[in-house]
Write a protein that holds these residues in place. Sequence first.
Motif, PDB file in Angstrom:
ATOM      1  N   GLN A 215     -43.985  38.061 100.481  1.00  0.00           N
ATOM      2  CA  GLN A 215     -42.903  38.896  99.707  1.00  0.00           C
ATOM      3  C   GLN A 215     -42.050  39.656 100.521  1.00  0.00           C
ATOM      4  O   GLN A 215     -40.857  39.923 100.229  1.00  0.00           O
ATOM      5  CB  GLN A 215     -43.864  40.192  99.028  1.00  0.00           C
ATOM      6  CG  GLN A 215     -44.822  39.279  97.904  1.00  0.00           C
ATOM      7  CD  GLN A 215     -45.963  40.514  97.224  1.00  0.00           C
ATOM      8  OE1 GLN A 215     -46.306  41.195  98.142  1.00  0.00           O
ATOM      9  NE2 GLN A 215     -46.358  40.265  96.328  1.00  0.00           N
ATOM     10  N   ALA A 219     -37.804  39.325 100.852  1.00  0.00           N
ATOM     11  CA  ALA A 219     -36.973  40.630 100.532  1.00  0.00           C
ATOM     12  C   ALA A 219     -36.279  40.562 101.734  1.00  0.00           C
ATOM     13  O   ALA A 219     -34.770  40.970 101.277  1.00  0.00           O
ATOM     14  CB  ALA A 219     -38.153  41.930 100.412  1.00  0.00           C
ATOM     15  N   ARG A 222     -33.162  38.166 100.707  1.00  0.00           N
ATOM     16  CA  ARG A 222     -32.424  38.726  99.789  1.00  0.00           C
ATOM     17  C   ARG A 222     -31.643  39.816 100.190  1.00  0.00           C
ATOM     18  O   ARG A 222     -30.388  40.017  99.927  1.00  0.00           O
ATOM     19  CB  ARG A 222     -33.646  39.234  98.584  1.00  0.00           C
ATOM     20  CG  ARG A 222     -32.963  39.450  97.454  1.00  0.00           C
ATOM     21  CD  ARG A 222     -33.984  39.424  96.109  1.00  0.00           C
ATOM     22  NE  ARG A 222     -35.205  40.166  96.471  1.00  0.00           N
ATOM     23  CZ  ARG A 222     -36.469  39.792  96.709  1.00  0.00           C
ATOM     24  NH1 ARG A 222     -36.396  38.160  96.572  1.00  0.00           N
ATOM     25  NH2 ARG A 222     -37.392  40.653  97.024  1.00  0.00           N
ATOM     26  N   SER A 288     -40.715  49.324  96.920  1.00  0.00           N
ATOM     27  CA  SER A 288     -40.990  47.587  96.729  1.00  0.00           C
ATOM     28  C   SER A 288     -40.685  47.080  98.048  1.00  0.00           C
ATOM     29  O   SER A 288     -40.228  47.519  99.117  1.00  0.00           O
ATOM     30  CB  SER A 288     -39.866  47.438  95.721  1.00  0.00           C
ATOM     31  OG  SER A 288     -38.213  47.657  96.368  1.00  0.00           O
ATOM     32  N   ASP A 290     -38.322  45.272  98.647  1.00  0.00           N
ATOM     33  CA  ASP A 290     -36.953  45.082  98.840  1.00  0.00           C
ATOM     34  C   ASP A 290     -36.439  46.894  99.546  1.00  0.00           C
ATOM     35  O   ASP A 290     -35.713  46.429 100.446  1.00  0.00           O
ATOM     36  CB  ASP A 290     -36.017  45.093  97.743  1.00  0.00           C
ATOM     37  CG  ASP A 290     -35.705  43.702  97.220  1.00  0.00           C
ATOM     38  OD1 ASP A 290     -36.573  42.921  97.774  1.00  0.00           O
ATOM     39  OD2 ASP A 290     -34.632  43.414  96.616  1.00  0.00           O
TER      40      ASP A 290
END
Length: 302
Positions: A215, A219, A222, A288, A290
């Motif tokens: 994850q 992130a 991204r 999160s 991100d």
Amino acid sequence: MSVIKKVAIFGAAGNFGTPITAALTRAGFEVTIITRIESESTFPDGIPVVRTEYTVEKLTAALSGQDAAISVIGPGGLHAQIALIDAAEAAGVKRFIVDDFGWGPKFNSLPEFREIGAQRKVTYDHAKKLCQANSNFTYTGITIGNPIDWAIKRFPLMGFDVKQRSAVIYDDGTVEFTGTTLEGIAQAVVGVLKHPDETANRHVKARSIQVCQNQLLDAFQRVSGQPWEVKRAATSDLLESGRKKHQGGVSGWILELLVYQLFGPGGRCIVASKEDSDVDLLEMKEESPDDIARKVLESVAN
């Protein structure tokens, strides 16, 4: 317990102490920094700084009139923490936050870490003993799990070399752990002092996120807007190497075994679920993947 207003902090210039001091000031507490006479650390303008010897007598005088004291002196200063606790109790301090920002007293660590855990236990056991003898004195420990944004930036062995935009994913990258950001750690301290009755004489459980390596990698790619080079590694290699170094008295074993605990089989590094934590009481926000990636990338850029 009456409202806590005046707060002294030890270790204010450290990795955790800096954001904690800033958060306390923003929250409206009257902050005083206490440090050793010989300290060369620099501190924010406008905050009183008391330089003193770390003896119980001198520290008691320095803590006079304070409602709370926070210890963020780091592993190298843990031997001095008994004196800090004794001085706080003698000075009439109502709350002492012990320097135990980690996995908490009930964590199932590898045998190699038991000596370190025992040293920390001496500290909060001593605080607990004083609380039992003096009902006006209380303590709190704050369990944070992994200090995630700080640790990722500082230790590429955690799997992410942010400057090189590369990652090492251990095993299948799906083992989850809980972490608390520097912002979250600071808010946890503020939350403890804002809710003194509910946080007295125990370890509270803080967390910003529960996440796995995969994850985080998604992130980072991204948020950075580009693909990262990805390599694979086995946690079993970390365990073997770390134990060999420990047995041979070679440095580096601590980090290797810490990373093994974080990503190894079993998911031992989950401090608590969101529901079983104290995040609502401490007024912490859930973050999160991100959010974590953004904080790390921004801190490296700065």
